[in-house]
Structures are given as structure tokens and as C-alpha cells.
Design a protein around this motif. Structure first.
Motif, PDB file in Angstrom:
ATOM      1  N   GLY A   1       1.241  -1.282   0.279  1.00  0.00           N
ATOM      2  CA  GLY A   1       0.165  -0.099   0.139  1.00  0.00           C
ATOM      3  C   GLY A   1       0.873   1.167   0.033  1.00  0.00           C
TER       4      GLY A   1
ATOM      5  N   ARG B   1      -3.739   3.923  -1.723  1.00  0.00           N
ATOM      6  CA  ARG B   1      -4.239   3.079  -2.443  1.00  0.00           C
ATOM      7  C   ARG B   1      -3.258   1.160  -1.309  1.00  0.00           C
ATOM      8  N   GLY B   2      -4.253   0.382  -2.647  1.00  0.00           N
ATOM      9  CA  GLY B   2      -3.423  -0.767  -1.581  1.00  0.00           C
ATOM     10  C   GLY B   2      -3.251  -1.776  -3.061  1.00  0.00           C
ATOM     11  N   LYS B   3      -2.221  -2.663  -3.295  1.00  0.00           N
ATOM     12  CA  LYS B   3      -1.955  -3.236  -3.878  1.00  0.00           C
ATOM     13  C   LYS B   3      -1.860  -4.541  -3.868  1.00  0.00           C
TER      14      LYS B   3
ATOM     15  N   GLU C   1      -4.533  -3.009  -8.319  1.00  0.00           N
ATOM     16  CA  GLU C   1      -3.822  -1.315  -7.652  1.00  0.00           C
ATOM     17  C   GLU C   1      -5.881  -0.909  -7.700  1.00  0.00           C
TER      18      GLU C   1
ATOM     19  N   SER D   1      -7.652   2.528  -5.490  1.00  0.00           N
ATOM     20  CA  SER D   1      -7.492   3.899  -4.512  1.00  0.00           C
ATOM     21  C   SER D   1      -8.840   4.544  -4.954  1.00  0.00           C
TER      22      SER D   1
END
Length: 596
Positions: free
Chosen positions: A292, A301-303, A323, A325
Motif C-alpha cells: 500500500g 492505495r492498496g496493492k 491496485e 485507490s
């Protein structure tokens, strides 16, 4: 010291009066006795070097800094040691007859400084220098360069460090280029203090150079063919540690291996050949990564990344990335197919989806793409691309659906040193893609973009840091309304023009809604100064525009920032003013990650 003991006894009386228990008094006395009985600390010595300057003074200070602290009852012997170390420091740089005197200055019976006064005298100079290479290395251009680079010079003061440096340079070069049986036949310095002369004789016999032998692989037999194809040298080619390191890096870049070690098997070298051993431990069949971040452009944001490093013996692999956001969501799945090898020549089949909702822009884009990548010389990578895009978009008041088939070509090169905290590097990226109704696209267009970034540092401990970047682009098309929203140009934000909101610099329609531009031109200059080991302050100016005809004024942002150097790269906090705007609004920008 007596004053110190009186103070302790005074404190002792103050504490003993209220104590009633014999046990309490005994414990306190024990603590005080232990405290008072500690050995008298050594006096701290500060050295003041006088009479010399530059490298001489610096070297003397280094030698003196290695001395222990003086004991107050053995000062005469300590001063003798000071003179001895000073003399050794001077001799290391060729000054064998210095006159050294010391003066001790005290303050309240404690040693505060030792003044070391030095008259350097005449140096011992190199009067004869005979440096020769025999064996096969005599014809090796790299050894010719090493001899030219050595810092021993006839007529100059004899520098012991330069002498040892020359020996190490030639020995290490021989080892790195496969002269494993090389030796120094003679390495002799004859010094005459009376004549102030040094005669240097150095004879290095390289003997024969070894060549690469067969590769033996310790690992999964299914990987042997992939490992062999990726090598950076051929059997029988002259040995080079640089080629071996490149081979190791190539194998790492394939992402097949959790650990990889490539090294020469020197114990079994024979007949001019040195075998190479590869020890490889493959990754597990499935790898999951979660990450993130945060930036003021898109917020948190997260990944999520799922990797299957190797699907079959041919080395095919699969990588899926998601990804998320608030304004953007992206998913892409990539299927990798080695063509010649998995490092330098391979193909990608990709499928993706992108959603963006950023004020006046709302898009849903579906992509199918085939890409052929090849690593070229000098760190360049070339990619041929064929992409199909279906995009359902709203831009301002315009809504549309586009179908594009776009062949493209790109050249990229990234270079950096310093790891995630880049101290030196540059990034060059050039893209060209085309669309035409003759092969099924909705519109005829050509799009070009170049992105360049340059990072350098200077000064002791890389105190000064300079960053420059440019982002240029253009679309050849009849009308901007024929171009899907994701291909139009917008600028502003953390990574473009600070002081402006993300993607909010672009042409507008009559109602004030953004429509995007055909052209992009952005430039930036930044200077950073190291104030603490992990902190820099920075000043910057960004300028540019996204436009259809360059009739708009240039947007300019400027400000100051703070950089925290962390193991994951710098964390950047910027205060930026939009100085081209009449009311000069300001924004805070936060971003993180490597500069390149």
C-alpha cells in the motif's frame, strides 16, 4: 576529585537523616561506596595540529584519533606516543624528517588539549619508478589503463597509500580478469632518508589468463535449460568477473529464483579453463504480495500481486496485479513467454481493466495487448506493442465509446546507483503509438511521449542533490474530441506541477469543464540539501501546461520540501505555491518511493 567526593558526602547526609532502618542505611552506603570506588576516568584529550595543512594535517589527525585517552599519571609516556603516531602519519605521506613538539594546556588540573606543532621538512621523493607487467596481461588493454591510472609519479613525494593502492589495483584486476596464477615477482621500495629519495621496483607476472569452462548447476533439473540459455558468456570465452556478475543479475531478473549464486570453481581449474558453478533455489509455485501507499494525488492505495514464477519447463510465468485507490482502480494480468531467454528477449500477453473517476473524467477501459521486449546494449530496452482498447468514457460534457487497435514502439532506459535512495541515475522513456481506421480503429491518430528524469549528488556524504525532469507529448489528430479520455493529456499534482491539484491543468470547454489536451510540456528543477543523516530540505520549481494550441499561460508551481530517507525510499513532504495564479494558492503534497 576531592570536590566530587565532598559533594557525594553532602548528598549522603541529606539522605541518611530521614532513614530509620539499619537495612536501609546499609544498602545506601553500599551503593555510595561502589559509586565512589569506580576507577578515576581517563582524561579526555583534544589535539590541535599546527604547522601543516591539507592532506598532511588530515592524516595526522586520523592517526592521533586512534590513540587511547591519556591517564593523568602517565602523561610523559603518552606524549611520546603522540609524537610516534604523528611521525608515522607524516612518513605515510613521504615526510621522514619532521620536527615535532608538543605543548599541554590544562584547565583546573584536567587535560584539555595537546598542541602538536610540526615542521614537515623536505619530503622523500620518487626518483626511480619501474612498474612492469609480464605474461599475457602485458597485452591486456585493461592493465594498460590501470598503469596509467596509478597515482605513483616520479618526482612526487612518496605516498605509501598510493603504493599499496597500485599493488591492490593490479592484483584485483588480475583476479577479476582470470589471471588466477598471477603473482608479484618484485614489489620493493628503497628509501634513502639522507638523499630524500625513493626507488620503486614493481614486477607483476600475470602468467596465463583462464577462460570460462563448463557450467555445473546445483538445483532443479527442470531449470537447467533456462539457466544455461540466460548466460552472458560462452564456453571458451576469456574469464571476466563482470560477465559472471551480469549472469547472476540476469538470473535474478528472471524472477524464477528465491536465491541464486554464480561463482567460479577455482579449485578445479585446469588446462586454462575455470568451471562455473550455479546454485539455484526456485521460488514457491505461488507468491502473494500485499502492499500500500499514500500520495496527495490519489490518497491511500492498496496493492495485491499474485505471481506464478514458472508454469512449465519452458519458463512461462503469470503475474496478476490489482491496485485500488479512490479515483483509480487497475487490474492487469501478464503471461510471459521467453523467446530466446527470460531475461533479455521475451513476449508478454496482457489483459487489463482500468476505471478512473477524477472529477470531470470518468472512464472504463478494457485492454488486450501483445508485447515483444528485447534488451539492447547500453541498458536500453525496446518493445514492440500491439494493443486493442475498448473505452467507455465521459470527459466534461462528452460521452462516447471508442475502439482502437494501436501498434506501438518504445525505447526505455533506467540507470541508478544507491538502491531505493537514488544518489545517481537517469530515466529515459520514449513512446510512439498509432491508430488508423484502415485496420479497424475508430480514429486516425499518432501519439508520442517522452519522459526524462536526471538525478545527481555532489559533495561530502552526497550533501547536495539535484533532480531535473521533463515530460513532453503530442497527439496528431483532427480534433481532441476524437481521442478517448485516457489518451488525452492532463497535468498537475505530486509528480508533475506541484501547487496544483492532480490532473487539473488542461484545456476547458465553454462551461469550465476539463476536456484534455493534444500537447503536454512540463519541466522541473529541484535542489536538496542534507541537513541530518536521514533528512534533506529541498527547494523546487515546476512549470508546464497541457494544451491544444499553447494559447494558455504556463502554469508554474514553486516551494520547499522535506525529505526523510527511509529503507523504502524517500518520503517527500512539499509545500507548493501556484505562483502563476493571481491569488497564489498553496497545497501540501505528500509522496513516497524512489526518485527513479
Amino acid at each position: 576529585m576531592a570536590t566530587f567526593h565532598h559533594a557525594v558526602l553532602h548528598i549522603l547526609r541529606a539522605f541518611l537523616v530521614p532513614l530509620k532502618s539499619v537495612r536501609q542505611i546499609s544498602l545506601l552506603l553500599l551503593v555510595v561506596i561502589i559509586f565512589i570506588a569506580q576507577p578515576t576516568p581517563a582524561m579526555a584529550a583534544r589535539f590541535v595540529v599546527q604547522g601543516i595543512s591539507g592532506e598532511l594535517a588530515k592524516n595526522v589527525k586520523v592517526f592521533l584519533a586512534a590513540l587511547p585517552e591519556p591517564a593523568p599519571d602517565d602523561l610523559d609516556n603518552y606524549l611520546d606516543l603522540v609524537k610516534k603516531n604523528t611521525r608515522q602519519a607524516m612518513q605515510a605521506l613521504g615526510y621522514y624528517k619532521p620536527v615535532i613538539s608538543t605543548v599541554v594546556k590544562r584547565d583546573q588540573q584536567n587535560l584539555t588539549s595537546i598542541h602538536v606543532d610540526i615542521a614537515a621538512g623536505s619530503p622523500v621523493r620518487v626518483t626511480s619508478l619501474d612498474l612492469q607487467i609480464t605474461g599475457e596481461a602485458e597485452q591486456d588493454p585493461e592493465f594498460h589503463k590501470a598503469i596509467r591510472r596509478n597515482r605513483l609519479r616520479k618526482g612526487e613525494p612518496f605516498h605509501h597509500g598510493h603504493y599499496e593502492e597500485t599493488k591492490s589495483l593490479i592484483s584485483e584486476l588480475a583476479n577479476s580478469r582470470g589471471y588466477f596464477d598471477a603473482q608479484w615477482v618484485t614489489a620493493l621500495v628503497e628509501i634513502s632518508i639522507r638523499k630524500n629519495s625513493a626507488r620503486i621496483t614493481m614486477l607483476f607476472d600475470s602468467r596465463t589468463r583462464y577462460h570460462f569452462g563448463e557450467i555445473s548447476i546445483d538445483g532443479d533439473p527442470e531449470l537447467h535449460d533456462l539457466i544455461t540459455k540466460t548466460r552472458s558468456f560462452e564456453t571458451g570465452e576469456p574469464y571476466s568477473s563482470a560477465l559472471l556478475a551480469e549472469y547472476n543479475a540476469r538470473l535474478n531478473d528472471t524472477n524464477y529464483f528465491r536465491s541464486i549464486l554464480v561463482q567460479p570453481d577455482l579449485e578445479h581449474r585446469a588446462d586454462g579453463l575455470v568451471p562455473v558453478t550455479v546454485r539455484a533455489t526456485p521460488y514457491a509455485s505461488n507468491i502473494f504480495n500485499v502492499g500500500g501507499g499514500f500520495s496527495t494525488d490519489i490518497g491511500p492505495r492498496g496493492k495485491l500481486k499474485w505471481t506464478v514464477p514458472r508454469l512449465n519447463r519452458a519458463g512461462h510465468s503469470l503475474v496478476s496485479k490489482l491496485e485500488i485507490s479512490a479515483p483509480e482502480q487497475n487490474f492487469v494480468a501478464s503471461y510471459k513467454v521467453p523467446i530466446e531467454d527470460a531475461h533479455a528477449n521475451y513476449g508478454l500477453l496482457q489483459a487489463g481493466y482500468q476505471h478512473q473517476d477524477n472529477g470531470d473524467t470518468n472512464t472504463n477501459k478494457y485492454t488486450l495487448q501483445a508485447k515483444r521486449l528485447k534488451r539492447l546494449g547500453g541498458g536500453w530496452e525496446r518493445a514492440y506493442v500491439l494493443r486493442y482498447e475498448l473505452e467507455d468514457f465521459r470527459q466534461g460534457e462528452q460521452t462516447d465509446i471508442s475502439h482502437l487497435i494501436m501498434p506501438g514502439l518504445s525505447f526505455t532506459r533506467d540507470r541508478s546507483r544507491g538502491g531505493l535512495n537514488v544518489l545517481w541515475g537517469d530515466s529515459l522513456r520514449f513512446y510512439l503509438e498509432l491508430s488508423d481506421p484502415s485496420w479497424g480503429s475508430d480514429v486516425r491518430l499518432a501519439k508520442f511521449r517522452s519522459r526524462i528524469k536526471w538525478v545527481r549528488t555532489a559533495g561530502e556524504n552526497n550533501k547536495h542533490k539535484f533532480i531535473a525532469r521533463s515530460d513532453l507529448g503530442g497527439i496528431s489528430v483532427k480534433s481532441i474530441y476524437d481521442v478517448p479520455a485516457s489518451l488525452r493529456f492532463f497535468t498537475g499534482g505530486d509528480q508533475s506541477i506541484r501547487g496544483f491539484r492532480y490532473g487539473k491543468i488542461a484545456p476547458q470547454d465553454d462551461t469550465g469543464l476539463l476536456i484534455g489536451g493534444k500537447y503536454l510540456a512540463v519541466g522541473s528543477l529541484e535542489y536538496g540539501y542534507l541537513i541530518l543523516e536521514k533528512w534533506r530540505i529541498a527547494g523546487f520549481i515546476d512549470a508546464g501546461t497541457a494544451t491544444n494550441d499553447f494559447s494558455e499561460s504556463i502554469s508554474v508551481g514553486s516551494g520547499v520540501g522535506l525529505r526523510w530517507i527511509t529503507p523504502v525510499g524517500p518520503l517527500r513532504l512539499d509545500l507548493a505555491y501556484a505562483i502563476s495564479e493571481s491569488d497564489k494558492p498553496w497545497m501540501i503534497h505528500f509522496s513516497m518511493g524512489p526518485d527513479i
